[in-house]
Design a protein around this motif. Structure first.
Motif, PDB file in Angstrom:
ATOM      1  N   PRO A 130       0.825  -1.217   0.000  1.00 14.94           N
ATOM      2  CA  PRO A 130       0.000   0.000   0.000  1.00 14.94           C
ATOM      3  C   PRO A 130       0.860   1.268   0.000  1.00 14.94           C
ATOM      4  N   VAL A 131       0.319   2.336  -0.554  1.00 19.25           N
ATOM      5  CA  VAL A 131       1.045   3.614  -0.618  1.00 19.25           C
ATOM      6  C   VAL A 131       0.930   4.328   0.729  1.00 19.25           C
ATOM      7  N   ASN A 132       2.021   4.974   1.150  1.00 19.61           N
ATOM      8  CA  ASN A 132       1.997   5.748   2.393  1.00 19.61           C
ATOM      9  C   ASN A 132       1.163   7.016   2.183  1.00 19.61           C
ATOM     10  N   LEU A 133       0.101   7.159   2.947  1.00 21.24           N
ATOM     11  CA  LEU A 133      -0.799   8.316   2.772  1.00 21.24           C
ATOM     12  C   LEU A 133      -0.368   9.510   3.620  1.00 21.24           C
ATOM     13  N   HIS A 134       0.700   9.350   4.397  1.00 23.31           N
ATOM     14  CA  HIS A 134       1.212  10.432   5.255  1.00 23.31           C
ATOM     15  C   HIS A 134       0.099  10.999   6.141  1.00 23.31           C
ATOM     16  N   GLY A 135      -0.648  10.100   6.747  1.00 20.05           N
ATOM     17  CA  GLY A 135      -1.730  10.521   7.651  1.00 20.05           C
ATOM     18  C   GLY A 135      -2.851  11.261   6.930  1.00 20.05           C
ATOM     19  N   GLY A 136      -3.054  10.941   5.668  1.00 21.46           N
ATOM     20  CA  GLY A 136      -4.136  11.574   4.896  1.00 21.46           C
ATOM     21  C   GLY A 136      -3.725  12.878   4.231  1.00 21.46           C
ATOM     22  N   LEU A 137      -2.497  13.328   4.505  1.00 19.67           N
ATOM     23  CA  LEU A 137      -2.006  14.605   3.965  1.00 19.67           C
ATOM     24  C   LEU A 137      -1.947  14.585   2.435  1.00 19.67           C
ATOM     25  N   ILE A 138      -1.663  13.414   1.894  1.00 21.71           N
ATOM     26  CA  ILE A 138      -1.516  13.295   0.429  1.00 21.71           C
ATOM     27  C   ILE A 138      -2.838  13.593  -0.293  1.00 21.71           C
ATOM     28  N   LEU A 139      -3.955  13.412   0.432  1.00 25.16           N
ATOM     29  CA  LEU A 139      -5.265  13.658  -0.191  1.00 25.16           C
ATOM     30  C   LEU A 139      -5.518  15.149  -0.441  1.00 25.16           C
ATOM     31  N   LEU A 140      -4.691  15.978   0.169  1.00 27.22           N
ATOM     32  CA  LEU A 140      -4.819  17.425  -0.079  1.00 27.22           C
ATOM     33  C   LEU A 140      -4.158  17.836  -1.395  1.00 27.22           C
ATOM     34  N   GLN A 141      -3.406  16.877  -1.985  1.00 27.65           N
ATOM     35  CA  GLN A 141      -2.656  17.205  -3.200  1.00 27.65           C
ATOM     36  C   GLN A 141      -3.556  17.672  -4.360  1.00 27.65           C
ATOM     37  N   PRO A 142      -4.647  16.965  -4.694  1.00 29.43           N
ATOM     38  CA  PRO A 142      -5.495  17.441  -5.808  1.00 29.43           C
ATOM     39  C   PRO A 142      -6.089  18.844  -5.595  1.00 29.43           C
TER      40      PRO A 142
END
Lengths: 166, 279
Positions: A130-142
């Motif tokens: 699985p990809v590291n989501l960095h505590g959900g921080l990566i979802l702010l990218q888009p």
């Protein structure tokens, strides 16, 4: 045709240098900034909207490969997803009206979300983890990509309008 | 070519997608050296990164060195105080070392170590996951080679240099990367294991048998030098938690908090290859 392709490749390299510059500046601000802000995606969507799908695909390839070269992930993963991002951003932007900024923002949000999803899926398949989501921080990218993309497009439009006036 | 004229854009996209798929499939299974193409892309774009970071640092240092001088006097006083205590500490440690080895040998080894040390600055962080790699502003022209240990300014282990090492830039694999492995020993209970990253802020200490006694939260870990890449005695991290692992009942699940911090990674030291390592 050949001249256009060569010109596009040259411009794509210039665009990629701009992306590397933006990525380096973001990196100086801290590692979490790099998780939230993908400078390569911002550059790809901004230029593809105006210059179309072929240029978008070339720029996506160059930017994606540069992103892979500055990372330990599989070389070509970001290249592939950003090629698709550039192509489809350019292709759809020519067929729908994205002049109003809210619509442009929504459009960029959709394409950058799809790109992040494709990258995460491919990473998980190729690396079999699985990809590291960095505590959900990566979802702010888009949203960040869409916001910065719209801001850059607005700035470009204003500059072009001023040039026309003078 | 009627097909080319009609479907030019789609054909270009297909060609690019196929190119990427071939590129990806060439790297599976992973663990091979980086391809010439990947190295070339790094060689082309790393100077851009170096220039960008250099420009930002130049502006910042111009501002800090010529305009914003608030607090410099207080900082100078504190540095003098620190320097005094460090000198005392250094003297004390040298005296203690002198009990075990002759002064000439100590001086010789210190000189050798100092001469081989390469100070470097961090100019980039991994673009896909910040916990995997760094880019330094020193390369093969400065004496950096593959498999050299890298420490932060406090002497904590950060990682090792890997390919690509260009003329003026080098990539560092962090100990927090999931493909990194460092042989370590704990300071008090002498637990021996291998630290592997989880591509996040913590690492895992592996291969410590469940039947092994000892080991406590807060215990420091140092390199053993057994992996022949990292010199022995470098500070790596501290045990953060010890649990039973239901999926692997043979071993203990030990999480480790590395000592290095990203906010102190502006300057690092590349250590000379004391023990060799694969080249």
């Amino acid at each position: 045709m050949r001249e256009t392709v060569l010109k596009d490749i040259f411009r794509a390299v210039l665009g990629t240098s701009a992306a590397v510059l933006l990525y380096s500046l973001a990196g100086s601000a801290g590692p979490s900034v790099l998780v939230v802000l993908n400078a390569f995606s911002v550059v790809v969507v901004t230029f593809s909207v105006r210059r179309g799908e072929v240029f978008g695909a070339f720029l996506g390839t160059a930017c994606g490969l540069a992103q892979d070269a500055f990372s330990l992930s599989v070389f070509g993963l970001a290249g592939l997803t950003k090629t698709l991002l550039g192509f489809f951003t350019g292709y759809v932007a020519r067929r729908i009206d994205i002049s109003p900024f809210p619509r442009a923002g929504a459009f960029l949000l959709v394409v950058s979300t799809l790109e992040l999803g494709a990258w995460m899926l491919l990473s998980a398949v190729v690396r079999q983890e699985p990809v590291n989501l960095h505590g959900g921080l990566i979802l702010l990218q888009p949203p960040v990509t869409a916001l910065l993309g719209v801001a850059l497009i607005a700035a470009e439009r204003r500059i072009l309008a001023r040039r026309r006036e003078t | 070519m009627p097909l080319w004229d009609k479907r030019q854009n789609i054909l270009l996209l297909t060609a690019l997608v196929v190119f990427h798929l071939i590129l990806i499939s060439l790297q599976i299974p992973r663990g091979q050296d980086k391809s010439l193409f990947e190295k070339s892309v790094f060689f082309v774009f790393s100077p851009v990164q170096r220039a960008a970071v250099g420009a930002v640092r130049g502006v910042r240092s111009f501002w800090l060195d010529y305009f914003d001088l608030r607090g410099v006097r207080a900082e100078n006083r504190k540095l003098k105080e620190d320097h005094f205590f460090l000198q005392q500490e250094n003297r004390f440690l040298q005296d203690r070392l002198g009990l075990f080895r002759s002064e000439a040998r100590i001086r010789e080894s210190l000189e050798r170590f100092r001469d081989g040390l390469i100070p470097a600055r961090v100019i980039g962080i991994d673009s896909s996951n910040p916990f995997r790699s760094l880019v330094l502003d020193k390369g093969s022209l400065d004496g950096v080679k593959k498999n050299m240990a890298v420490c932060d300014k406090f002497g904590n282990l950060v990682g090792r240099t890997i390919d690509p090492v260009s003329l003026r830039e080098a990539m560092v694999q962090l100990i927090t990367d999931k493909e990194s492995s460092v042989s370590v020993i704990s300071g008090t209970d002498r637990l021996v294991g291998s630290i592997t990253g989880l591509s996040g802020s913590v690492c895992e200490l592996r291969y410590v048998l469940a039947s092994t006694t000892g080991g406590a939260v807060g215990e420091d870990l140092q390199t053993t030098g057994h992996d022949r890449i990292y010199p022995a005695g470098l500070r790596v991290g501290r045990i953060a938690s010890i649990q039973k692992d239901p999926s692997l009942p043979l071993f203990r699940k030990i999480l480790v908090q590395p000592h290095f911090r990203f906010n102190t990674l502006d300057a690092v030291a590349v250590l000379p290859q004391v023990q060799g390592g694969d080249k």
